[in-house]
Design an enzyme around this catalytic site. Sequence first.
Site, PDB file in Angstrom:
ATOM      1  N   ASP A  65      36.962  87.101  10.569  1.00  0.00           N
ATOM      2  CA  ASP A  65      37.806  86.012  11.078  1.00  0.00           C
ATOM      3  C   ASP A  65      38.314  86.277  12.495  1.00  0.00           C
ATOM      4  O   ASP A  65      39.523  86.198  12.766  1.00  0.00           O
ATOM      5  CB  ASP A  65      39.012  85.793  10.157  1.00  0.00           C
ATOM      6  CG  ASP A  65      38.622  85.537   8.716  1.00  0.00           C
ATOM      7  OD1 ASP A  65      37.570  84.919   8.504  1.00  0.00           O
ATOM      8  OD2 ASP A  65      39.350  85.970   7.807  1.00  0.00           O
ATOM      9  N   GLU A 241      37.739  74.375   7.522  1.00  0.00           N
ATOM     10  CA  GLU A 241      38.830  75.340   7.720  1.00  0.00           C
ATOM     11  C   GLU A 241      38.655  76.042   9.059  1.00  0.00           C
ATOM     12  O   GLU A 241      37.764  75.727   9.846  1.00  0.00           O
ATOM     13  CB  GLU A 241      38.843  76.360   6.576  1.00  0.00           C
ATOM     14  CG  GLU A 241      37.558  77.145   6.432  1.00  0.00           C
ATOM     15  CD  GLU A 241      37.517  78.001   5.173  1.00  0.00           C
ATOM     16  OE1 GLU A 241      38.466  77.940   4.369  1.00  0.00           O
ATOM     17  OE2 GLU A 241      36.531  78.729   4.988  1.00  0.00           O
TER      18      GLU A 241
END
Length: 569
Positions: A65, A241
């Site tokens: 991430d 997302e």
Amino acid sequence: MKRRLINPIVFKNKTALAVTVLLSLNISAQVFSGFTYKGNDKIYTDNPLKDDEFYSPVLQGCYPDPSITRKGSDYYLVNSSFSMFPGVPIFQSKDLVNWKQIGHVLDRPSQLKVEKSGVSEGIYAPDIKYNPYNDTFYMVTTQIASGIGNMIVKTKDPEKGWSEVQKLNFDGIDPSIFFDDNGKAYIIHNDAPPKGTEQYSGHRVIKIWDYDLEKDQVVAGTDKIIVNGGVDLSQKPIWIEGPHLYKKGGKYYLMCAEGGTGGNHSEVIFVSDSPKGPFIPAGNNPILTQRYFPKDRKDKVDWAGHADLVETPEGDYYGVFLAIRPNEKNRVNTGRETFILPVDWSGTYPVFQNGLVPMKPALKMPKGVKNQTGETGFFPNGNFTFSDALTNPDLDQRWIAMRGPRENFITITKKGLKINSFATNVKAKAPISALFHRQQHASFEAAVTLDFTPKSEKELAGITCYQNEKFNYVFGLTKKDKDYYLVLERTEKGNSTIVAHEKIELSKTMQLKVIAEGDDYTFNYSLDGKTFKNLGGKVSGDILSTDIAGGFTGSLIGLYSTVSNDMNW
């Protein structure tokens, strides 16, 4: 011999204190020294770098991430850390190739409350952005622990520490912050669709809020859904997302991950004349994915997505993103890693260069950059060796603990690293007395010298290969009756079995070594510092993969000690 905890960090939380106290009576001393980690992946031996190349991923192992920002000529990058402590590793670079870890954003218990969290809970998907209008860096994330939820911290200087946590008043996950050129600020995030409107499993929305920079809080009542479901709701896209908002040429661009973080992962882009939409998806979505190619392709990179973009001072663009490199059995033990690609934004929409073809291990160096990875403090990549005598009081930043500060259980001495054993073992969802290094290669070896004489069967010290509290190996020295034993234990789904044990004649020190060749792991020991003997034969690394163990992290190699050994044989 009595022993006390050295340099303890004082918790205000009594529960946290209770799980980190030592059993202080009659505990043996143990010291770890001479740690080495050596990678040996075929992809690097088969693809040696040319003078004008560098490797991607730039951060190998569990660094998922990624988010990136720039101030002047300095780039800053952060990653998810889940329940690792300290949390949110932060790296700095001047050229996007050579990275130095400058610390962690969340480095103290007041910011990071993960004492009771599972390994894949804690910190999800941090976003880092620099605001030139007040010369301040912001890091916004979701802390899935202790009721904190979405939160933000800030600093004027990322190398000098970050503020206390400000809880943000909205639900959902994956928040990011955007600073417009008129000084206004916005928060964008993933959320559930309004109650009663969910159409299918994985249906999510992207919301935007006005953000008050003075109060460091979203402005109540300003939230608006700007994407419903994803690129095409009729196709039932899942898990929109990881949103990021950018501005270029007077237009606003919203980039998101879509398809879930597994094999269908991708990155998609939308455009609007306003930060609050309406956002129109690009006709050429996705702009990054590895999902369309044969499963048995050579040098496989997969799961690419969850990206962030940065503009260089020269006006070029690059994107960082997560992806995985499975082993020969298509299992993911190293976790989701940080990759980088140049981005072509010469047209209306950005496109990751070579992000829609099978990815290669080496990239062309940006103009004028010299590859210094692994040198003078820069993070290594490729088949590197990391050696640590474990005698430096300034512990290397890559060493992390689980659910609590390293300082609560380690003491650095001239002879090595002393671990002050907790009354918990690796199966506990609590702080454990283990110091971890990420597994950064499919094939590697890691070795350490251990000076330890256990006094009871409750004491154990050695190495753990750790995916989480329910999936791990422990290779350690303990005592039974009057004899000393080396034991290899496998824990799967929380159920432990003894793979092998062997009585030994204990000398002053011993060497422990774990070797992985893809899915095959071996655990070895030496009593004379020269000749190694195997214990337990080849064992499968299946339980160290996210495919079997689940979750979002990669496998960790731990220097481990406990006074709550519960092995039975």
